[in-house]
Design an enzyme around this catalytic site. Structure first.
Site, PDB file in Angstrom:
ATOM      1  N   ARG A  14       2.157   1.319  13.524  1.00  0.00           N
ATOM      2  CA  ARG A  14       2.384   0.045  12.829  1.00  0.00           C
ATOM      3  C   ARG A  14       3.298  -0.901  13.609  1.00  0.00           C
ATOM      4  O   ARG A  14       3.249  -2.116  13.408  1.00  0.00           O
ATOM      5  CB  ARG A  14       2.969   0.306  11.435  1.00  0.00           C
ATOM      6  CG  ARG A  14       1.940   0.417  10.346  1.00  0.00           C
ATOM      7  CD  ARG A  14       1.295  -0.917   9.987  1.00  0.00           C
ATOM      8  NE  ARG A  14       2.108  -1.637   9.001  1.00  0.00           N
ATOM      9  CZ  ARG A  14       2.699  -2.785   9.232  1.00  0.00           C
ATOM     10  NH1 ARG A  14       2.603  -3.362  10.417  1.00  0.00           N
ATOM     11  NH2 ARG A  14       3.386  -3.375   8.290  1.00  0.00           N
ATOM     12  N   ARG A  69      -1.485   7.981  -0.716  1.00  0.00           N
ATOM     13  CA  ARG A  69      -0.721   7.291   0.338  1.00  0.00           C
ATOM     14  C   ARG A  69      -0.166   8.263   1.379  1.00  0.00           C
ATOM     15  O   ARG A  69       0.905   8.018   1.938  1.00  0.00           O
ATOM     16  CB  ARG A  69       0.432   6.478  -0.255  1.00  0.00           C
ATOM     17  CG  ARG A  69       0.001   5.279  -1.070  1.00  0.00           C
ATOM     18  CD  ARG A  69      -0.390   4.138  -0.158  1.00  0.00           C
ATOM     19  NE  ARG A  69      -0.848   2.993  -0.927  1.00  0.00           N
ATOM     20  CZ  ARG A  69      -0.103   1.934  -1.205  1.00  0.00           C
ATOM     21  NH1 ARG A  69       1.118   1.847  -0.776  1.00  0.00           N
ATOM     22  NH2 ARG A  69      -0.617   0.934  -1.884  1.00  0.00           N
ATOM     23  N   ASP A 109      -7.627  -0.332   2.365  1.00  0.00           N
ATOM     24  CA  ASP A 109      -6.907  -0.851   1.203  1.00  0.00           C
ATOM     25  C   ASP A 109      -7.905  -1.283   0.143  1.00  0.00           C
ATOM     26  O   ASP A 109      -9.010  -1.734   0.476  1.00  0.00           O
ATOM     27  CB  ASP A 109      -6.018  -2.032   1.591  1.00  0.00           C
ATOM     28  CG  ASP A 109      -4.929  -2.242   0.545  1.00  0.00           C
ATOM     29  OD1 ASP A 109      -3.857  -1.637   0.687  1.00  0.00           O
ATOM     30  OD2 ASP A 109      -5.183  -2.983  -0.425  1.00  0.00           O
ATOM     31  N   ARG A 129       4.068   5.024   5.652  1.00  0.00           N
ATOM     32  CA  ARG A 129       5.329   4.741   6.352  1.00  0.00           C
ATOM     33  C   ARG A 129       6.328   5.880   6.384  1.00  0.00           C
ATOM     34  O   ARG A 129       7.273   5.842   7.158  1.00  0.00           O
ATOM     35  CB  ARG A 129       5.972   3.497   5.729  1.00  0.00           C
ATOM     36  CG  ARG A 129       5.237   2.226   6.102  1.00  0.00           C
ATOM     37  CD  ARG A 129       5.607   1.081   5.189  1.00  0.00           C
ATOM     38  NE  ARG A 129       5.119   1.362   3.843  1.00  0.00           N
ATOM     39  CZ  ARG A 129       5.229   0.523   2.826  1.00  0.00           C
ATOM     40  NH1 ARG A 129       5.852  -0.626   2.986  1.00  0.00           N
ATOM     41  NH2 ARG A 129       4.743   0.840   1.633  1.00  0.00           N
ATOM     42  N   TYR A 175      -4.713  -8.379  -8.890  1.00  0.00           N
ATOM     43  CA  TYR A 175      -4.153  -8.990  -7.673  1.00  0.00           C
ATOM     44  C   TYR A 175      -4.760 -10.369  -7.406  1.00  0.00           C
ATOM     45  O   TYR A 175      -4.067 -11.313  -7.034  1.00  0.00           O
ATOM     46  CB  TYR A 175      -4.386  -8.066  -6.466  1.00  0.00           C
ATOM     47  CG  TYR A 175      -3.516  -6.833  -6.555  1.00  0.00           C
ATOM     48  CD1 TYR A 175      -2.203  -6.869  -6.098  1.00  0.00           C
ATOM     49  CD2 TYR A 175      -3.984  -5.662  -7.140  1.00  0.00           C
ATOM     50  CE1 TYR A 175      -1.380  -5.748  -6.210  1.00  0.00           C
ATOM     51  CE2 TYR A 175      -3.172  -4.543  -7.261  1.00  0.00           C
ATOM     52  CZ  TYR A 175      -1.870  -4.597  -6.791  1.00  0.00           C
ATOM     53  OH  TYR A 175      -1.057  -3.504  -6.918  1.00  0.00           O
TER      54      TYR A 175
HETATM   55  O1  CP3 Z   1      -3.645   6.891   0.449  1.00  0.00           O
HETATM   56  C1  CP3 Z   1      -3.773   6.665   1.674  1.00  0.00           C
HETATM   57  O2  CP3 Z   1      -3.050   7.204   2.533  1.00  0.00           O
HETATM   58  C2  CP3 Z   1      -4.888   5.747   2.120  1.00  0.00           C
HETATM   59  C3  CP3 Z   1      -4.525   4.382   2.297  1.00  0.00           C
HETATM   60  C4  CP3 Z   1      -4.248   3.474   1.126  1.00  0.00           C
HETATM   61  C5  CP3 Z   1      -3.457   2.300   1.271  1.00  0.00           C
HETATM   62  N1  CP3 Z   1      -3.541   1.586   0.109  1.00  0.00           N
HETATM   63  C6  CP3 Z   1      -2.747   1.929   2.491  1.00  0.00           C
HETATM   64  C7  CP3 Z   1      -1.606   0.980   2.387  1.00  0.00           C
HETATM   65  C8  CP3 Z   1      -4.724   3.479  -0.193  1.00  0.00           C
HETATM   66  C9  CP3 Z   1      -5.560   4.533  -0.921  1.00  0.00           C
HETATM   67  C10 CP3 Z   1      -4.281   2.267  -0.809  1.00  0.00           C
HETATM   68  C11 CP3 Z   1      -4.647   1.883  -2.185  1.00  0.00           C
HETATM   69  C12 CP3 Z   1      -4.017   0.696  -2.781  1.00  0.00           C
HETATM   70  N2  CP3 Z   1      -3.705  -0.492  -2.177  1.00  0.00           N
HETATM   71  C13 CP3 Z   1      -3.706   0.564  -4.150  1.00  0.00           C
HETATM   72  C14 CP3 Z   1      -3.972   1.612  -5.216  1.00  0.00           C
HETATM   73  C15 CP3 Z   1      -2.930   2.658  -5.219  1.00  0.00           C
HETATM   74  C16 CP3 Z   1      -1.611   2.231  -5.795  1.00  0.00           C
HETATM   75  O3  CP3 Z   1      -0.645   2.190  -5.014  1.00  0.00           O
HETATM   76  O4  CP3 Z   1      -1.543   1.946  -7.002  1.00  0.00           O
HETATM   77  C17 CP3 Z   1      -3.143  -0.705  -4.344  1.00  0.00           C
HETATM   78  C18 CP3 Z   1      -2.637  -1.259  -5.658  1.00  0.00           C
HETATM   79  C19 CP3 Z   1      -3.153  -1.372  -3.089  1.00  0.00           C
HETATM   80  C20 CP3 Z   1      -2.683  -2.758  -2.785  1.00  0.00           C
HETATM   81  C21 CP3 Z   1      -1.533  -2.737  -1.866  1.00  0.00           C
HETATM   82  N3  CP3 Z   1      -1.609  -2.446  -0.524  1.00  0.00           N
HETATM   83  C22 CP3 Z   1      -0.181  -3.021  -2.179  1.00  0.00           C
HETATM   84  C23 CP3 Z   1       0.340  -3.369  -3.555  1.00  0.00           C
HETATM   85  C24 CP3 Z   1       0.536  -2.893  -0.996  1.00  0.00           C
HETATM   86  C25 CP3 Z   1       2.002  -3.197  -0.796  1.00  0.00           C
HETATM   87  C26 CP3 Z   1       2.871  -2.147  -1.344  1.00  0.00           C
HETATM   88  C27 CP3 Z   1       3.303  -1.209  -0.258  1.00  0.00           C
HETATM   89  O5  CP3 Z   1       3.216  -0.001  -0.458  1.00  0.00           O
HETATM   90  O6  CP3 Z   1       3.775  -1.740   0.763  1.00  0.00           O
HETATM   91  C28 CP3 Z   1      -0.349  -2.490   0.034  1.00  0.00           C
HETATM   92  C29 CP3 Z   1      -0.012  -2.202   1.438  1.00  0.00           C
HETATM   93  C30 CP3 Z   1      -0.393  -0.855   1.953  1.00  0.00           C
HETATM   94  N4  CP3 Z   1      -1.591  -0.213   1.720  1.00  0.00           N
HETATM   95  C31 CP3 Z   1       0.398  -0.034   2.812  1.00  0.00           C
HETATM   96  C32 CP3 Z   1      -0.357   1.109   3.090  1.00  0.00           C
HETATM   97  C33 CP3 Z   1       0.005   2.257   3.992  1.00  0.00           C
HETATM   98  C34 CP3 Z   1       1.767  -0.398   3.376  1.00  0.00           C
HETATM   99  C35 CP3 Z   1       1.499  -1.323   4.525  1.00  0.00           C
HETATM  100  C36 CP3 Z   1       2.384  -1.128   5.717  1.00  0.00           C
HETATM  101  O7  CP3 Z   1       2.155  -0.229   6.535  1.00  0.00           O
HETATM  102  O8  CP3 Z   1       3.283  -1.962   5.853  1.00  0.00           O
END
Ligand code: CP3
Length: 349
Positions: free
Chosen positions: A46, A33, A82, A37, A159
């Site tokens: 964003r 990640r 994602d 943010r 999910y």
């Molecule tokens: O790592 C990176 O920088 C690359 C981008 C990336 C995102 N999601 C961007 C994202 C990666 C590799 C993921 C993987 C992901 N997505 C996983 C596996 C990793 C983990 O956290 O266990 C999972 C379970 C998801 C599903 C997902 N996407 C969730 C549960 C959420 C909400 C939780 C949160 O952090 O807000 C997201 C949203 C998400 N994916 C964001 C980002 C940057 C936040 C969105 C925003 O900008 O508002």
């Protein structure tokens, strides 16, 4: 940032050499990640577009992918996307709602519903991901390697079956006991689409693939082997050895004896088990990735440096890629992320 007058930077292939198990001058470092943010420049992008639009606009996805390379000097980029995008491509409605994370308003909870899921043409439905990868490769011009990624079928199902983020996973676990063959049909379908999607990422230039099994640890070792492992093996076999494959599991310390046998080069684990202990269980060959507690980045930079040095010393018995044990928290000060990266790179103290 490089510009047209500065000399080209030498390619940084430290990550790729380490992932192949070669002896390297220092462990490479990146963070799960890392595009997100905690970075003001990410929040600025964003503020203009919602999360899914950001994922689906290749120039913007490429831009935020590169932000942590410029800001922190990490040794690998991970594509901004994602794990849930292929589920949308299969026809499942997906929303990201403020504060709630991902939502599937029409969850799949029975084998009769699996037929509703398409086997999509990934070039048509997920072409924006491939285009973003090509853009990142072009713009980075080998400054650092670029990773693609996907979820394991079990974690994707968590999910899709729950309808979003869950605490107890009652629907998924219920299905796994009531109709294990039906759940297997779903996991097989998710594996097929994941294979097309991940091969598409490799064709578009991904130089490594990370498989996220964020909820793999819900199952005990015997049930993980029986229920989740077959679909992971199908993916690993289909991807072959064109690029290094990283398997990440959260809360999966009890799965380590099974992970030792997984046909992937790199194992990435959370912070709950020291890497020396992981190494003792999985043996000398696997490259280990991790595993600083992301919460530790909320401590002072001096404490982060101490913890990071301790992590590097603990991991020194075999090949290691420095990373966090899970995604970086959005409330992490950028200077704290930098303290972690700089310590691994030997730039502090
Ligand atoms: O790592 C990176 O920088 C690359 C981008 C990336 C995102 N999601 C961007 C994202 C990666 C590799 C993921 C993987 C992901 N997505 C996983 C596996 C990793 C983990 O956290 O266990 C999972 C379970 C998801 C599903 C997902 N996407 C969730 C549960 C959420 C909400 C939780 C949160 O952090 O807000 C997201 C949203 C998400 N994916 C964001 C980002 C940057 C936040 C969105 C925003 O900008 O508002």
């Amino acid at each position: 940032m490089s510009d047209s007058i500065s000399p080209p930077r030498p390619a940084n292939d430290l990550f790729l050499r380490a992932a192949r198990g070669e002896t390297v001058e220092r462990p490479p470092v990146w963070m799960m990640r890392q595009a997100g943010r905690y970075l003001p420049e990410y929040r600025e992008v964003r503020a203009q577009v919602d999360f899914l639009t950001l994922c689906k606009t290749p120039e913007l996805a490429a831009k935020v992918t590169i932000q942590p390379i410029d800001r922190l000097g990490v040794d690998a980029a991970i594509l901004f996307a994602d794990i849930l995008l292929p589920l949308e491509a299969m026809g499942a409605e997906l929303r990201f709602e403020k504060g709630d994370g991902p939502v599937f308003p029409s969850p799949i909870r029975h084998r009769d519903r699996i037929a509703d899921l398409a086997r999509p043409d990934v070039a048509g439905t997920l072409g924006y991901v491939f285009e973003a990868l090509r853009t990142v490769r072009r713009e980075l011009a080998d400054r650092v390697p670029v990773l693609g990624f996907g979820g394991t079928p079990w974690t994707l199902a968590s999910y899709l079956v729950e309808g979003g983020t869950s605490k107890q996973f009652t629907h998924l676990l219920g299905w796994s006991w009531e109709d294990p063959e039906g759940l297997k049909l779903l996991l097989d379908r998710l594996a097929e689409v994941s294979i097309d999607y991940l091969l598409g990422q490799i064709d578009a230039g991904a130089q490594g693939i990370q498989l996220f099994d964020s909820w793999g640890g819900l199952l005990d070792l015997e049930r993980w082997r029986r229920i989740s492992l077959p679909s992971i093996l199908a993916i690993a076999e289909a991807l072959g050895t064109r690029v290094p494959l990283i398997y990440y599991v959260q809360g999966g310390s009890h799965l380590l004896p099974g992970l030792a046998e997984l046909p992937v080069q790199v194992l990435s684990v959370d912070w709950r088990t020291p890497l020396s202990e992981v190494r003792r269980i999985v043996g000398p060959k696997k490259v280990l990735q991790g595993n600083l507690d992301p919460a530790a980045l909320l401590a002072s930079p001096d404490e982060i440096e101490r913890r990071t040095r301790a992590l590097l010393a603990d991991a020194a018995g075999g090949p290691h890629i420095a990373n966090l044990g899970h995604g970086i928290f959005p409330n992490t000060p950028v200077e704290h992320a930098r303290a972690f990266v700089d310590t691994v790179k030997g730039l502090r103290g």
